[in-house]
Structure formats: structure tokens, C-alpha cells
Design a protein around this motif. Structure first.
Motif, PDB file in Angstrom:
ATOM      1  N   GLN A  94       9.874  50.326  20.215  1.00  0.00           N
ATOM      2  CA  GLN A  94       8.930  50.893  21.180  1.00  0.00           C
ATOM      3  C   GLN A  94       9.052  50.302  22.570  1.00  0.00           C
ATOM      4  OE1 GLN A  94       5.081  50.426  19.362  1.00  0.00           O
ATOM      5  NE2 GLN A  94       5.307  52.284  18.104  1.00  0.00           N
ATOM      6  N   GLU A  95       9.713  49.170  22.686  1.00  0.00           N
ATOM      7  CA  GLU A  95       9.822  48.554  24.015  1.00  0.00           C
ATOM      8  C   GLU A  95      11.083  47.721  24.096  1.00  0.00           C
ATOM      9  OE1 GLU A  95       6.961  44.736  22.897  1.00  0.00           O
ATOM     10  OE2 GLU A  95       6.258  46.282  24.292  1.00  0.00           O
ATOM     11  N   LEU A  96      11.455  47.379  25.318  1.00  0.00           N
ATOM     12  CA  LEU A  96      12.628  46.546  25.544  1.00  0.00           C
ATOM     13  C   LEU A  96      12.335  45.099  25.179  1.00  0.00           C
ATOM     14  CD1 LEU A  96      13.790  47.871  29.051  1.00  0.00           C
ATOM     15  CD2 LEU A  96      14.983  48.184  26.887  1.00  0.00           C
ATOM     16  N   PRO A  97      13.359  44.347  24.752  1.00  0.00           N
ATOM     17  CA  PRO A  97      13.166  42.910  24.529  1.00  0.00           C
ATOM     18  C   PRO A  97      12.760  42.225  25.842  1.00  0.00           C
ATOM     19  CG  PRO A  97      15.226  43.662  23.569  1.00  0.00           C
ATOM     20  CD  PRO A  97      14.710  44.779  24.411  1.00  0.00           C
ATOM     21  N   PRO A  98      12.108  41.089  25.742  1.00  0.00           N
ATOM     22  CA  PRO A  98      11.699  40.390  26.973  1.00  0.00           C
ATOM     23  C   PRO A  98      12.907  39.962  27.794  1.00  0.00           C
ATOM     24  CG  PRO A  98      11.401  38.997  25.041  1.00  0.00           C
ATOM     25  CD  PRO A  98      11.699  40.370  24.532  1.00  0.00           C
ATOM     26  N   SER A 132      16.993  33.550  31.808  1.00  0.00           N
ATOM     27  CA  SER A 132      18.055  33.255  30.845  1.00  0.00           C
ATOM     28  C   SER A 132      18.562  34.510  30.148  1.00  0.00           C
ATOM     29  CB  SER A 132      17.544  32.269  29.786  1.00  0.00           C
ATOM     30  OG  SER A 132      16.427  32.817  29.097  1.00  0.00           O
ATOM     31  N   ALA A 133      17.848  35.647  30.298  1.00  0.00           N
ATOM     32  CA  ALA A 133      18.266  36.905  29.671  1.00  0.00           C
ATOM     33  C   ALA A 133      18.337  37.979  30.753  1.00  0.00           C
ATOM     34  CB  ALA A 133      17.274  37.305  28.583  1.00  0.00           C
ATOM     35  N   ASN A 134      19.497  38.082  31.358  1.00  0.00           N
ATOM     36  CA  ASN A 134      19.703  39.046  32.440  1.00  0.00           C
ATOM     37  C   ASN A 134      20.745  40.065  31.988  1.00  0.00           C
ATOM     38  OD1 ASN A 134      19.537  40.281  34.903  1.00  0.00           O
ATOM     39  ND2 ASN A 134      20.987  38.890  35.914  1.00  0.00           N
ATOM     40  N   PRO A 135      20.318  41.093  31.250  1.00  0.00           N
ATOM     41  CA  PRO A 135      21.281  42.001  30.633  1.00  0.00           C
ATOM     42  C   PRO A 135      21.993  42.894  31.649  1.00  0.00           C
ATOM     43  CG  PRO A 135      19.063  42.837  30.356  1.00  0.00           C
ATOM     44  CD  PRO A 135      18.932  41.480  30.975  1.00  0.00           C
ATOM     45  N   LYS A 136      23.237  43.245  31.303  1.00  0.00           N
ATOM     46  CA  LYS A 136      23.987  44.223  32.081  1.00  0.00           C
ATOM     47  C   LYS A 136      23.438  45.606  31.760  1.00  0.00           C
ATOM     48  CE  LYS A 136      28.704  45.887  32.849  1.00  0.00           C
ATOM     49  NZ  LYS A 136      30.137  45.747  32.457  1.00  0.00           N
ATOM     50  N   VAL A 137      23.370  46.472  32.758  1.00  0.00           N
ATOM     51  CA  VAL A 137      22.801  47.806  32.568  1.00  0.00           C
ATOM     52  C   VAL A 137      23.809  48.852  33.032  1.00  0.00           C
ATOM     53  CG1 VAL A 137      20.876  49.351  33.080  1.00  0.00           C
ATOM     54  CG2 VAL A 137      20.493  46.884  32.977  1.00  0.00           C
ATOM     55  N   ARG A 138      23.936  49.924  32.253  1.00  0.00           N
ATOM     56  CA  ARG A 138      24.782  51.037  32.664  1.00  0.00           C
ATOM     57  C   ARG A 138      24.143  52.349  32.213  1.00  0.00           C
ATOM     58  NH1 ARG A 138      30.296  50.409  30.821  1.00  0.00           N
ATOM     59  NH2 ARG A 138      29.935  48.305  30.033  1.00  0.00           N
ATOM     60  N   ILE A 139      24.529  53.438  32.866  1.00  0.00           N
ATOM     61  CA  ILE A 139      24.054  54.769  32.489  1.00  0.00           C
ATOM     62  C   ILE A 139      25.131  55.449  31.659  1.00  0.00           C
ATOM     63  CG2 ILE A 139      23.462  57.077  33.347  1.00  0.00           C
ATOM     64  CD1 ILE A 139      21.219  55.140  33.725  1.00  0.00           C
ATOM     65  N   VAL A 140      24.726  56.053  30.534  1.00  0.00           N
ATOM     66  CA  VAL A 140      25.657  56.830  29.714  1.00  0.00           C
ATOM     67  C   VAL A 140      25.040  58.207  29.466  1.00  0.00           C
ATOM     68  CG1 VAL A 140      26.596  54.776  28.614  1.00  0.00           C
ATOM     69  CG2 VAL A 140      24.718  56.009  27.499  1.00  0.00           C
ATOM     70  N   PHE A 141      25.876  59.143  29.038  1.00  0.00           N
ATOM     71  CA  PHE A 141      25.439  60.531  28.898  1.00  0.00           C
ATOM     72  C   PHE A 141      25.491  61.025  27.453  1.00  0.00           C
ATOM     73  CE2 PHE A 141      27.140  59.856  33.130  1.00  0.00           C
ATOM     74  CZ  PHE A 141      26.062  60.219  33.910  1.00  0.00           C
ATOM     75  N   GLY A 142      25.599  60.089  26.534  1.00  0.00           N
ATOM     76  CA  GLY A 142      25.583  60.449  25.132  1.00  0.00           C
ATOM     77  C   GLY A 142      26.253  59.397  24.284  1.00  0.00           C
TER      78      GLY A 142
END
Length: 592
Positions: free
Chosen positions: A52-56, A60-70
Motif C-alpha cells: 500500500q505504500e513505499l518503503p521509508p 541512507s536509503a536513496n533509491p534510484k528512480v526510473r519511468i517504465v511503460f510496462g
């Protein structure tokens, strides 16, 4: 048409996702407003669940983010799993009012933590195959339309069928990512289950007098015996043929929609052509006694799917091709009926390299069949006026070049018949009477043939200039020579790895117990063509150096002869053991 009231509408697929790459998981966040839940995929074992939600997040937790289409699917390996996602897409047109996209970027997200040295070694060996998987070409999808089925098939299945989730509607033999979607199906993640086909999709818009005509071409490549040009030939014991492609030509005008389907595929009995560094390896017919049974299975399967079938064989009657033709003709003879016909047309003998207009001789032989079995046609109210009750199955050796020229002729004749019936053309009109339409239509079929050829052989189709321009050109002949050389290189030095990647993605080589794929060992160093070539090159260089010094000291002449002998010896060894020096599939087992 709307689904019936008693059918629940299928859930809409996610069209845009934000992927958060945390240390222990990937989290797919829908950003299209279709759901509030997030898909979490473990980076250690590939397990997945909805959260239901993203991890905190924090310093120390700086995740990489990308957009995907499927999400294309999940591949299970001996060292863990990996998730394939679409990172780029291009809209290439519409299919019955729905957008169609081509995959232009594919990314593998690893879900593994290799610990032992053996696991790390295996992970490294799989990297080449996963790199090849990321380079898969000719992939198309739609978030709303079913690209795996012909229009006639969709119509016949009815509205209740259309209310099913898109992946349930899909025909498995044309769903390129069917095996990859299994983990998502098990987890009932309908909104992430995106069917993908491999083949081609393109359309043209033309004006014919006061009428607008839209022609769409769809190629659907079958996954049952998918492969590369020389590593997948003939049929398997179940009758599934290599390079089997369903081509559907759809025409829309005046509110009417017409569709015509024809197919291509390798000669449907057991034969092979193992690369051995020669330009044209010999054809080997395997288990001759089973040819008739395998061929019968293949044609009866075609009958179930398409109705009547006329098999058009375009190979030579002499040499290695002649042996294949004789086996084909002899094996099909017992099952020939009014609904299964066989026509041999020696394309090279009759048409040569420039007289492709002589294909009219072939059309004269099948004209009655095409008129009898018609095509699928819907009126301007969406009601079926007529159905297609038979198909044309065309083959040469590769089912690429001669086949595409022939199929384009059949498609052209059928389209002219449709436009004449609907009053867009006069009774004697042809596409050639409309130069702009004619030019676009030729390019449509040329691109169609190039797409299929590139996926199977690594190069565009030969003889493509005739399909594209209606005649052979000097530039086209030079392009054919270049592409023929490129095919030789790919066959011998690249297609083995490509074949393994295809088999891996289709799940053709997995353990029935663990369902984890493991790679066989690599060939030895002395089976490397690069090593052999380097030895020959070095020996040749030393031979030339010795010859230059021989004028001052005859002993160098003897040394030069020794180096020359080494060159010849290595060359003869490579020639004799050519198969061992090619880039062979590591999963592949010859039928011999």
C-alpha cells in the motif's frame, strides 16, 4: 462493440510506472491513476506482492528512480531471477481505434545475490544472454487491443471473450512474453500483464479518388519453434515449423473493414542445416520415415486454425533444395484433398533474378482458390458479410526473400478484389492505376518483409527492391550481395548466442522440476575461431618475415616452409572441424 451487461469489464493495464530501486526490492508505482497499490519485487529471489505504500526513505536509503511503460515479465534462472521492463516506446499507429506501440528500449532488472564463486561465474555467463535479450527487436504491444488474434477470430469469439483480461484473450503461440508472464499470472496481477508480440506493425493512409483507404499490415511470429536462420529449420516432431509467421492485411474504407490472412513457415518435416564455415552448408533430412507424420500434423493444425490450405513451395528442383522439394512433395501426397492443395513453383528457374512479373503464372494457378475462400469483411455496421475460409501457406528455404515477393503479390491481388467489391475501384482498376497509393503499398510490404527477415537472419530481406519499387535495381543487387555476406557472418559467428537468448526467453530449456535454467559449459579454447584465425595470422607473418631473410640465409627458407605448413595445417583443421569453430547455441542439440 460494447461488452454485454452480464460481463465484467477487464481491468485496464498500467500504461506508466515509476520504478523505485531500493537495496532489497524494486517497487513499481503506478502513475497513470489506475490503482493505489504498488507492486513490490524482491531483489534477492524475485518474489512479488502488492503493497500500500513505499518503503521509508532517508539519507541512507536513496533509491534510484526510473519511468517504465510496462512489465514484460520475469525470467527465472539458476542464479535467481530478473525482471524485464519497457523503458522506451514509440507509438506506431492505431489498431481498430487503439494505440499500438513499438518497444524501443528493454531493460533487465536483476533479482539475485550471487554469493558463491560458482554462482558468480554462472551469473557472468548468463550476462551475454541477458544482453542479447535486451536487444530483442520487433516487439509490439497495445494496452487495449489484442494484437495476437486476427480480426475474424476476435469477431467469431464474441463480446464475452472481449471482456476477459487482455492476457486471457491472447493466443499463446503469438504471445512473445507468454512464458515470462507466468510468475505475474500466478500472483494474479492482471493490471501488469501486458501481452507482447514479435513481428511488425505498420499502416498507410491513401486517397483513391474521393475515398480514403487505410491499409494495415501485422506480422505475428510464432514462438513454438522460434529461432535464427540456420539454427531453426524444418519442423519439430509435433509439427511446429520454424519461422512460422502469420501476416494479416487489414483494409478500411467507407466504414467497411476487410482482412486477409496468409502464413509462411519452413518446410514442415525434420531437416536441418548446421553451419560449418562454408557459405552454404548442406541440408540434412533427419528421420525420413517420420516426415509424412510430422507434415500431416502440421497441415491438420493449419486446417483447424485457418480452414483450407494451399501450400506454395518456391524452392529449386535441383541440388540440395531439390532434395527438400522431393521430400516435401512425396510426404504431402497422401493427405492432398480439395482442402489441402500443394503447388510447386521453381521461383529461380521461372523468375530468375529480374523477371518477377512472371509470378502471374503462379497466380493463375491459385486464382480459383483465392476466389473460393475469399476474405473476412465487415459492413459499416460492424456485421460480418463474408468470412475467409482458407489460407495460403508459402515457403522457400528461409521463408524470407522469395516468400515475401510472393506474399506481396497475393496481398495485392486480394486488396484489389476488396476495393473492387466495395466500389472504390472500377471493375478493371488495379493499384498500379494510382501511383501514390501504389508506391506506399509497395513500401508497406517491403518494410513488412524486412522486419521478419531482420528478426530471423539479422539482415533486411533480399530482393526487397522489387517489392519496394516494382523492379530490380543496381543498388538493390549490391545491397543483396552485402546482406548475403552479413548473413554469412551472423550465421557462423553471432547467431548461437542469439538463439540461446531466444530459447531462454521462451522457456524452451528449463528443468521440469526446478524451472531454473542453467547453462552448459563453454567450448574449449581450441574450438575458438578467433584463436585459430590469430594463429594463422601469426604464422603467416612469421612466414613472410622468414622469406624476406631467405635471400641471405637459405635456412630461413626452411623456416618459412615450416610456418607455411603450419598455416595450411591449421586451415585444414578448421575446415574439417568447421562446426566446432562456429558460434553454436549452447542449448542446441542436433537431431543426428
Amino acid at each position: 462493440m460494447d461488452p454485454p451487461k452480464d460481463a465484467s469489464p477487464s481491468p485496464k493495464l498500467h500504461t506508466r510506472l515509476r520504478v523505485w530501486e531500493f537495496a532489497d526490492r524494486y517497487v513499481f508505482e503506478p502513475v497513470d491513476g489506475l490503482a493505489d497499490l504498488f507492486l513490490s519485487v524482491s531483489r534477492t529471489n524475485g518474489s512479488m506482492n502488492l503493497v500500500q505504500e513505499l518503503p521509508p526513505r532517508g539519507p541512507s536509503a536513496n533509491p534510484k528512480v526510473r519511468i517504465v511503460f510496462g512489465v514484460v515479465g520475469v525470467l527465472k534462472l539458476a542464479v535467481g531471477s530478473c525482471c524485464l521492463v519497457i523503458t522506451d516506446r514509440d507509438c506506431v499507429g492505431s489498431y481498430m481505434g487503439h494505440a499500438v506501440f513499438k518497444v524501443t528500449g528493454l531493460k533487465v532488472l536483476p533479482c539475485t545475490t550471487a554469493s558463491s564463486a560458482e554462482q558468480k561465474k554462472m551469473e557472468s555467463e548468463f550476462s551475454d544472454l541477458l544482453d542479447a535479450a535486451e536487444r530483442s527487436i520487433g516487439l509490439y504491444f497495445s494496452y487495449e487491443a489484442n494484437l495476437t488474434l486476427t480480426l475474424q477470430r476476435v469477431y467469431d469469439l464474441g463480446d464475452t471473450f472481449k471482456a476477459l483480461p487482455l492476457w486471457r484473450q491472447a493466443e499463446r503461440r503469438f504471445m512473445w512474453n507468454g512464458y515470462l508472464l507466468e510468475p505475474l499470472i500466478e500472483n494474479k496481477l492482471d493490471q501488469y500483464l501486458l501481452p507482447v508480440i514479435q513481428g511488425s506493425f505498420q499502416n498507410i493512409h491513401a486517397e483513391v479518388g474521393s475515398d480514403k483507404v487505410v491499409v494495415t499490415m501485422i506480422a505475428r511470429r510464432c514462438t513454438r519453434r522460434i529461432g535464427t536462420r540456420c539454427w531453426r529449420r524444418g519442423a519439430d516432431p509435433e509439427g511446429y515449423a520454424a519461422n512460422f509467421v502469420e501476416s494479416e492485411q487489414i483494409m478500411q474504407t467507407k466504414g467497411y473493414t476487410a482482412s486477409y490472412v496468409q502464413v509462411r513457415g519452413s518446410m514442415p518435416f525434420l531437416w536441418e542445416q548446421i553451419v560449418d564455415l562454408t557459405y552454404k552448408p548442406s541440408f540434412d533430412i533427419v528421420r525420413v520415415e517420420e516426415a509424412a507424420r510430422v507434415l500431416e500434423r502440421h497441415f491438420h493444425d493449419l486446417q483447424k486454425k485457418y480452414g483450407a490450405v494451399v501450400g506454395i513451395d518456391l524452392v529449386n528442383t535441383t541440388g540440395g533444395e531439390g532434395r527438400l522439394y522431393e521430400r516435401y512433395a512425396k510426404s504431402i501426397e497422401p493427405i492432398l484433398t480439395e482442402d489441402i492443395r500443394f503447388i510447386h513453383f521453381d521461383f529461380h528457374k521461372i523468375c530468375g533474378h529480374i523477371h518477377f512479373e512472371r509470378l502471374s503464372q503462379l497466380y493463375d494457378q491459385i486464382e480459383d482458390y483465392l476466389k473460393k475462400h475469399k476474405y473476412f469483411l465487415l459492413d459499416d455496421q460492424g456485421k460480418k458479410m463474408v468470412g475467409q475460409t482458407g489460407t495460403v501457406r508459402t515457403n522457400c528455404v528461409d521463408c524470407l526473400d522469395r516468400t515475401n515477393v510472393t506474399q506481396s503479390m497475393v496481398g495485392r491481388k486480394t486488396l484489389e478484389s476488396q476495393l473492387q467489391q466495395l466500389g472504390v475501384f472500377g471493375g478493371n482498376d488495379t493499384i498500379s492505376n494510382y501511383p501514390a497509393f501504389d508506391a506506399d503499398y509497395k513500401v508497406l510490404w517491403a518494410n513488412h518483409g524486412d522486419a521478419i527477415s531482420t528478426q530471423y537472419s539479422g539482415t533486411p530481406a533480399l530482393k526487397g527492391d522489387f517489392v519496394r519499387y516494382g523492379k530490380r535495381t543496381t543498388q538493390g543487387i549490391f545491397n543483396d550481395l552485402w546482406n548475403a555476406l552479413a548473413r554469412y557472418y551472423f550465421n557462423n559467428f553471432a547467431d548461437g548466442t542469439k538463439q540461446d537468448a531466444m530459447d531462454l526467453l521462451q522457456g524452451h530449456y528449463v528443468s521440469s522440476v526446478s524451472r531454473d535454467a542453467a547453462l552448459p559449459s563453454k567450448p574449449g579454447v581450441m574450438q575458438s575461431f578467433r584463436v585459430a584465425f590469430a594463429l594463422i595470422f601469426c604464422a603467416a607473418m612469421f612466414m613472410l618475415m622468414s622469406l624476406r631473410q631467405a635471400r641471405n640465409d637459405l635456412r630461413h627458407l626452411v623456416v618459412a616452409l615450416v610456418w607455411a605448413g603450419l598455416c595450411v595445417g591449421i586451415a585444414l583443421y578448421v575446415k574439417k572441424n568447421g562446426r566446432k569453430f562456429c558460434n553454436r547455441p549452447r542449448f542446441y542439440l542436433s537431431r543426428n
